[in-house]
Design a protein around this motif. Structure first.
Motif, PDB file in Angstrom:
ATOM      1  N   LYS A 108       0.800  -1.231   0.000  1.00 29.97           N
ATOM      2  CA  LYS A 108       0.000   0.000   0.000  1.00 29.97           C
ATOM      3  C   LYS A 108       0.832   1.280   0.000  1.00 29.97           C
ATOM      4  CE  LYS A 108      -4.311  -1.729   1.727  1.00 29.97           C
ATOM      5  NZ  LYS A 108      -5.493  -1.445   2.505  1.00 29.97           N
ATOM      6  N   VAL A 109       2.130   1.202   0.319  1.00 27.89           N
ATOM      7  CA  VAL A 109       2.964   2.410   0.319  1.00 27.89           C
ATOM      8  C   VAL A 109       4.094   2.318  -0.707  1.00 27.89           C
ATOM      9  CG1 VAL A 109       2.432   3.024   2.709  1.00 27.89           C
ATOM     10  CG2 VAL A 109       4.454   1.629   2.220  1.00 27.89           C
ATOM     11  N   GLN A 110       4.004   1.351  -1.595  1.00 24.25           N
ATOM     12  CA  GLN A 110       5.076   1.159  -2.580  1.00 24.25           C
ATOM     13  C   GLN A 110       4.882   1.996  -3.837  1.00 24.25           C
ATOM     14  OE1 GLN A 110       5.191  -3.071  -3.321  1.00 24.25           O
ATOM     15  NE2 GLN A 110       6.695  -3.409  -1.700  1.00 24.25           N
ATOM     16  N   ASN A 111       6.014   2.246  -4.478  1.00 20.90           N
ATOM     17  CA  ASN A 111       6.013   2.898  -5.780  1.00 20.90           C
ATOM     18  C   ASN A 111       6.062   1.825  -6.879  1.00 20.90           C
ATOM     19  OD1 ASN A 111       8.698   1.999  -5.828  1.00 20.90           O
ATOM     20  ND2 ASN A 111       9.529   4.018  -5.327  1.00 20.90           N
ATOM     21  N   HIS A 112       6.282   2.241  -8.096  1.00 19.34           N
ATOM     22  CA  HIS A 112       6.275   1.336  -9.236  1.00 19.34           C
ATOM     23  C   HIS A 112       7.471   0.380  -9.271  1.00 19.34           C
ATOM     24  CE1 HIS A 112       8.727   4.722 -10.407  1.00 19.34           C
ATOM     25  NE2 HIS A 112       9.254   3.994 -11.380  1.00 19.34           N
ATOM     26  N   ILE A 113       8.497   0.611  -8.451  1.00 17.56           N
ATOM     27  CA  ILE A 113       9.654  -0.293  -8.414  1.00 17.56           C
ATOM     28  C   ILE A 113       9.743  -1.041  -7.075  1.00 17.56           C
ATOM     29  CG2 ILE A 113      11.003   0.916 -10.181  1.00 17.56           C
ATOM     30  CD1 ILE A 113      12.569   2.292  -7.912  1.00 17.56           C
ATOM     31  N   GLN A 114       8.591  -1.112  -6.392  1.00 20.41           N
ATOM     32  CA  GLN A 114       8.430  -1.843  -5.143  1.00 20.41           C
ATOM     33  C   GLN A 114       9.253  -1.293  -3.968  1.00 20.41           C
ATOM     34  OE1 GLN A 114       8.490  -3.809  -8.215  1.00 20.41           O
ATOM     35  NE2 GLN A 114       6.306  -3.402  -7.954  1.00 20.41           N
TER      36      GLN A 114
END
Length: 168
Positions: free
Chosen positions: A63-69
Motif C-alpha cells: 500500500k505504500v510502494q512505488n512502481h519499483i516496489q
C-alpha cells in the motif's frame, strides 16, 4: 530542558509509557494514527517519543510502494514529517499550534526494505519552543533504510503560533 507544564501529547505519552514495554509501540502508533489519519493509513509506527527524540518507521508494504516496489516518495516524506512534527508537538505548550512551515526532501538513493526516521531537538531549541510566544525551528531528521543507507536528505522547518487568532 526547562521545567514547564506537560502538554496534552506529553501526558498521553507518559501514560502509555506506564504500559508493558511490548505494548508501547502499538499504543503510541494507534494514538498517532488516529490523530494524523494519513499516517494511520500508511501504518507509520511510533517506537520512541520524548521531548528530545522521536523514532518512527514505515514498512515496505504494497500500500505504500512505488512502481519499483520501494517505499513511495510521498510515504518517505510523510515519515520524516511525522517524526519531526510529533517531536515538536511534544514540546509546544497547549495554547500553541505546531505548523509545518516548509519541507525539503532530496531523494538520493533507491530504498531497501522499510524505513526508519530519527528526529532530534537540541536543548536550546526545546527551550525556545517552551518560552517564546511564536517562532520556528529547523528539526534534524535522519531517514535510513534496512541497509543502513540514507535514501533521502530532509529539512523540516516547523513553526509554533498561538491557538488564539488576533482580531483584525
Amino acid at each position: 530542558m526547562s521545567k514547564t507544564k506537560a502538554n496534552r501529547l506529553t501526558r498521553v505519552v507518559n501514560l502509555i509509557d506506564k504500559a508493558p514495554a511490548g505494548w508501547r509501540t502499538g499504543l503510541l502508533s494507534l494514538v498517532f494514527g488516529k490523530s494524523v489519519k494519513f499516517a494511520g493509513t500508511a501504518k507509520v509506527r511510533v517506537h520512541q517519543l520524548t521531548h528530545e527524540r522521536s523514532e518512527l518507521s514505515i514498512a515496505n508494504r504494497k500500500k505504500v510502494q512505488n512502481h519499483i516496489q520501494g517505499v513511495h516518495a510521498a510515504a518517505m516524506a510523510l515519515l520524516a514529517e511525522s517524526a519531526t512534527g510529533f517531536l515538536v508537538g511534544m514540546n509546544v505548550p497547549d495554547d500553541k499550534l505546531p505548523l509545518m512551515k516548509s519541507l525539503k526532501v532530496d531523494y538520493l538513493k533507491r530504498t531497501t526494505g522499510g524505513l526508519k526516521a530519527v528526529a532530534s531537538l537540541t536543548p536550546e531549541q526545546i527551550h525556545a519552543i517552551h518560552t517564546q510566544d511564536k517562532g520556528e525551528v529547523l528539526v534534524k531528521v535522519v531517514v535510513t533504510d534496512e541497509a543502513g543507507i540514507e535514501p533521502i536528505a530532509c529539512e523540516m522547518l516547523w513553526a509554533w503560533v498561538s491557538k488564539q487568532r488576533k482580531s483584525a
